[in-house]
Scaffold this active site. Structure first.
Site, short mmCIF file in Angstrom:
data_model
loop_
_atom_site.label_atom_id
_atom_site.label_comp_id
_atom_site.label_asym_id
_atom_site.label_seq_id
_atom_site.Cartn_x
_atom_site.Cartn_y
_atom_site.Cartn_z
N ASP A 161 -1.32 5.85 5.52
CA ASP A 161 -1.80 6.03 4.15
C ASP A 161 -0.64 5.89 3.16
O ASP A 161 0.49 6.25 3.48
CB ASP A 161 -2.44 7.42 4.03
CG ASP A 161 -3.38 7.52 2.84
OD1 ASP A 161 -3.56 6.51 2.14
OD2 ASP A 161 -3.92 8.62 2.62
N GLY A 162 -0.96 5.39 1.97
CA GLY A 162 0.04 5.36 0.89
C GLY A 162 0.54 3.98 0.52
O GLY A 162 1.48 3.87 -0.28
N ARG A 172 0.02 3.47 -3.32
CA ARG A 172 0.98 4.23 -4.15
C ARG A 172 2.38 3.66 -4.05
O ARG A 172 3.13 3.63 -5.02
CB ARG A 172 0.97 5.71 -3.73
CG ARG A 172 -0.15 6.50 -4.42
CD ARG A 172 -0.42 7.80 -3.72
NE ARG A 172 -1.18 7.58 -2.50
CZ ARG A 172 -1.40 8.51 -1.57
NH1 ARG A 172 -0.87 9.71 -1.71
NH2 ARG A 172 -2.13 8.24 -0.50
N HIS A 181 0.08 -3.24 1.05
CA HIS A 181 -0.52 -3.47 2.37
C HIS A 181 0.35 -4.42 3.21
O HIS A 181 0.47 -4.27 4.41
CB HIS A 181 -1.93 -4.03 2.23
CG HIS A 181 -2.90 -3.06 1.61
ND1 HIS A 181 -2.96 -1.74 1.98
CD2 HIS A 181 -3.83 -3.21 0.61
CE1 HIS A 181 -3.90 -1.12 1.27
NE2 HIS A 181 -4.43 -1.98 0.44
N TRP A 206 -14.83 -0.58 2.93
CA TRP A 206 -15.57 -1.71 2.34
C TRP A 206 -15.86 -1.48 0.87
O TRP A 206 -16.16 -2.42 0.13
CB TRP A 206 -16.89 -1.94 3.09
CG TRP A 206 -16.73 -2.35 4.51
CD1 TRP A 206 -16.97 -1.57 5.60
CD2 TRP A 206 -16.30 -3.61 5.02
NE1 TRP A 206 -16.71 -2.27 6.75
CE2 TRP A 206 -16.30 -3.54 6.43
CE3 TRP A 206 -15.89 -4.82 4.42
CZ2 TRP A 206 -15.92 -4.60 7.26
CZ3 TRP A 206 -15.52 -5.88 5.25
CH2 TRP A 206 -15.54 -5.77 6.63
N ARG A 226 -13.85 -0.81 -1.39
CA ARG A 226 -12.72 -1.25 -2.22
C ARG A 226 -13.01 -2.61 -2.86
O ARG A 226 -13.90 -3.33 -2.42
CB ARG A 226 -11.46 -1.34 -1.36
CG ARG A 226 -11.05 0.03 -0.88
CD ARG A 226 -9.77 0.01 -0.12
NE ARG A 226 -9.43 1.38 0.24
CZ ARG A 226 -8.21 1.86 0.33
NH1 ARG A 226 -7.18 1.08 0.12
NH2 ARG A 226 -8.00 3.11 0.65
N LEU A 254 2.83 -0.81 26.44
CA LEU A 254 2.19 -0.09 25.32
C LEU A 254 0.84 -0.71 24.97
O LEU A 254 0.71 -1.93 24.89
CB LEU A 254 3.10 -0.17 24.09
CG LEU A 254 2.51 0.34 22.77
CD1 LEU A 254 2.43 1.87 22.75
CD2 LEU A 254 3.33 -0.15 21.57
N ARG A 293 -0.31 11.67 9.86
CA ARG A 293 -0.86 11.08 8.64
C ARG A 293 0.24 11.05 7.59
O ARG A 293 0.89 12.07 7.34
CB ARG A 293 -2.08 11.84 8.11
CG ARG A 293 -2.64 11.15 6.86
CD ARG A 293 -4.00 11.62 6.43
NE ARG A 293 -4.49 10.76 5.35
CZ ARG A 293 -5.76 10.55 5.06
NH1 ARG A 293 -6.69 11.14 5.75
NH2 ARG A 293 -6.11 9.76 4.05
C1 FPP Z 1 -4.58 3.37 3.18
O1 FPP Z 1 -3.62 3.43 2.16
C2 FPP Z 1 -4.31 2.19 3.97
C3 FPP Z 1 -5.23 1.25 4.30
C4 FPP Z 1 -6.66 1.33 3.96
C5 FPP Z 1 -4.84 0.05 5.03
C6 FPP Z 1 -3.81 0.27 6.09
C7 FPP Z 1 -3.37 -1.03 6.61
C8 FPP Z 1 -2.11 -1.30 6.97
C9 FPP Z 1 -1.02 -0.31 6.91
C10 FPP Z 1 -1.73 -2.61 7.54
C11 FPP Z 1 -2.50 -2.88 8.80
C12 FPP Z 1 -1.91 -3.95 9.55
C13 FPP Z 1 -2.55 -4.68 10.47
C14 FPP Z 1 -1.77 -5.64 11.26
C15 FPP Z 1 -3.99 -4.60 10.73
P1 FPP Z 1 -4.06 3.10 0.69
O2 FPP Z 1 -3.99 1.67 0.44
O3 FPP Z 1 -5.37 3.73 0.42
O4 FPP Z 1 -2.92 3.78 -0.15
P2 FPP Z 1 -3.11 4.70 -1.44
O5 FPP Z 1 -3.84 5.94 -0.98
O6 FPP Z 1 -1.70 4.99 -1.83
O7 FPP Z 1 -3.86 3.91 -2.46
#
Ligand code: FPP
Length: 260
Positions: free
Chosen positions: A37-38, A41, A54, A86, A88, A148, A205
């Site tokens: 998460d994050g 931000r 992302h 979804w 978003r 892994l 988390r």
């Molecule tokens: C939540 O943070 C994060 C997500 C919904 C997407 C997480 C995805 C990745 C870290 C990359 C995944 C990589 C692969 C290869 C599949 P947020 O965007 O909601 O952050 P915020 O709370 O700060 O807005």
């Protein structure tokens, strides 16, 4: 700051060199699950679009997968897209859906070299074709790897998973293949998407949020939780090792008494 070093031995095998007292190689968590998460931000703080966060988050996935492999973790489950995501904006969803292909295309040689197996949990049929194809190809290509397990939770929702498991069990009962007396915790485990995996030992988390967000609700019953304010793109080896170290200091009792 913890002093830790990873190195490749002469035989090419990755090994972990850590201060003995900080991380005990004997009681490593087998399965680590992470709510990443994050990203948004992280991007906002830099006046960048959310998708830049992302993208950086994807680079963190690469770094943490390498470290998990080096340390000897057996399963790393990463919450990459929830059934709720979804909602978003379309452009953000499209970008998130393009990440598996981007990631798996560029990381595949290293996944093979490291003997890493790619898996996924979630509703695969609900994914766009390119996302599904990228995941299917990676799962197929790495299926005989024995190291892994890099398990992506994509289009995953724990309640939907449990509802499906209940329905599938009811069908088996209706068909006479299963009797009600035989429906127990083990049976439910067998009908979940994680049936072939051990339960997570450690849940991490990032970003300061302290909730489960519909992630592995059944499987996390006895998991140790570790939360950090660090945003996922900033999550690194030190933070990962700090989480493992914290886990190793916990006394897991599974409802029993201390020391049992
Ligand atoms: C939540 O943070 C994060 C997500 C919904 C997407 C997480 C995805 C990745 C870290 C990359 C995944 C990589 C692969 C290869 C599949 P947020 O965007 O909601 O952050 P915020 O709370 O700060 O807005």
């Amino acid at each position: 700051m913890l002093k830790k070093l990873f190195s490749k031995s002469k035989k090419g095998k990755h090994s972990l060199e850590v201060e003995e007292s900080l991380v005990n190689n004997e009681c490593l968590p087998s399965h680590i699950a992470i709510i990443m998460d994050g990203n948004g931000r992280w991007a906002k703080k830099r006046a960048m679009p959310r998708i830049a966060g992302h993208h950086e988050g994807m680079q963190t996935v690469r770094r943490i997968a390498r470290i998990a492999d080096d340390v000897g973790i057996k399963v790393l489950t990463l919450y990459a897209f929830s059934t709720e995501n979804w909602k978003r904006p379309k452009s953000e969803v499209e970008y998130l859906m393009s990440l598996p292909q981007m990631f798996l295309n560029s990381f595949m040689p290293e996944l093979m070299e490291r003997n890493i197996r790619v898996e996924m949990i979630g509703d695969k049929d609900g994914l766009p074709t390119n996302t599904k194809t990228a995941l299917n190809e990676a799962i197929e290509k790495t299926k005989n790897n024995t190291g892994l397990i890099l398990n992506f939770a994509m289009n995953y929702g724990s309640r939907a998973e449990i509802v499906k498991a209940m329905k599938d069990i009811m069908v088996e009962v209706n068909n006479g293949n299963l009797t009600l007396d035989h429906v127990d915790e083990k049976t439910i485990n067998q009908f979940l998407l994680t049936s072939s995996l051990p339960e997570p030992d450690l849940l991490i988390r990032t970003s300061g949020e302290v909730r489960l967000s519909n992630f592995m609700l059944w499987q996390l019953a006895y998991t140790e939780f570790w939360f950090t304010d660090i945003l996922w793109p900033d999550f690194n080896k030190d933070t990962f090792m700090e989480a493992i170290q914290a886990y190793q200091q916990r006394n897991r009792r599974y409802g029993g008494l201390k020391g049992e």
